[in-house]
Scaffold this active site. Sequence first.
Site, short mmCIF file in Angstrom:
data_model
loop_
_atom_site.label_atom_id
_atom_site.label_comp_id
_atom_site.label_asym_id
_atom_site.label_seq_id
_atom_site.Cartn_x
_atom_site.Cartn_y
_atom_site.Cartn_z
N LYS A 53 0.85 -1.19 0.00
CA LYS A 53 0.00 0.00 0.00
C LYS A 53 0.89 1.23 0.00
O LYS A 53 2.07 1.20 0.37
CB LYS A 53 -0.95 0.02 1.20
CG LYS A 53 -0.26 0.00 2.57
CD LYS A 53 0.30 1.34 3.05
CE LYS A 53 0.97 1.23 4.42
NZ LYS A 53 1.74 2.45 4.78
N ASP A 90 -2.49 -1.36 10.30
CA ASP A 90 -2.75 -1.40 8.86
C ASP A 90 -3.45 -2.68 8.43
O ASP A 90 -3.94 -2.78 7.30
CB ASP A 90 -1.44 -1.30 8.07
CG ASP A 90 -0.81 0.08 8.13
OD1 ASP A 90 -1.46 1.02 8.62
OD2 ASP A 90 0.35 0.22 7.69
#
Length: 287
Positions: free
Chosen positions: A18, A143
């Site tokens: 990401k 996350d």
Amino acid sequence: MPNDAPFSAGFAWPAPAKINLFLHVTGRREDGYHTLQTLFQFVDLVDHLRFHQRGDGQITLQTPLADINHDDNLIVRAARRLAAVSGAPIGVDIELDKRIPVGAGLGGGSSNAATTLIALNRLWNLGFPADELADIGLPLGADIPVFVRGHAAWAEGIGERLSPIDLPEPWYLLLLPPVTVATATVFADPALERAHARVQFEDYSSGICVNDCEPVTTRLFPPVAEALAWLRRFGPARMSGTGACVFLEAENRAAAETLAAQADPAWRPTVVRGLNRSPLAAIMRGL
């Protein structure tokens, strides 16, 4: 069943990287966790994991990473946590094909953990819905929920309050300076901004959002500062997470590749595509 089927031992489960399109630190909780606002988007830089079930309840990572103790690896911790929560007595051997650099701010460890939770949930026939898997993973890493849910998202809280969002999916040039940045080191630094006023998506769209970790990381890790300064000669480059990755949106793939050819090879220039849906989510939809 063919060896590329998601239930087979030979199937390579994807774990994408990401990027944080911005990162504001808005406060600090009594438990020490920092509250954030950020915008997550996936990119097509992907680790792969393979799972081989065993019957003795043992969980092992067959391809350990240098400088990370086996039992501390998020893959192992996620598998053991899922086994403990579910009571599943089944063990597993896990193979990792690692392509996302460690300590780059690309979420590789959290993504590996999320893929482990999703894959073993299927392979062990546990039946946990995605929201429960995200909750199981959250204590291991803030996350992890965005990787479990598999959609680009506006995030708040410690990163777990997610609002899915569809963004343009441009090409990016990533530069990966040869340093490993420990997230805890950056968040412990007394110079870190910890009181950024909350913003709305319109503020991001207007270009006023930043990465509050950047001043600390670039001071502590000069190679990150050098790569970022070079990339900003060509546009509004940013840093992902706590670094070390810095990135620039390109007009198209050819433009990103042209710029990559000019970059210092020590920065490991990498051209990637932004993704709103994780390749892992695409697999789960097809099952």
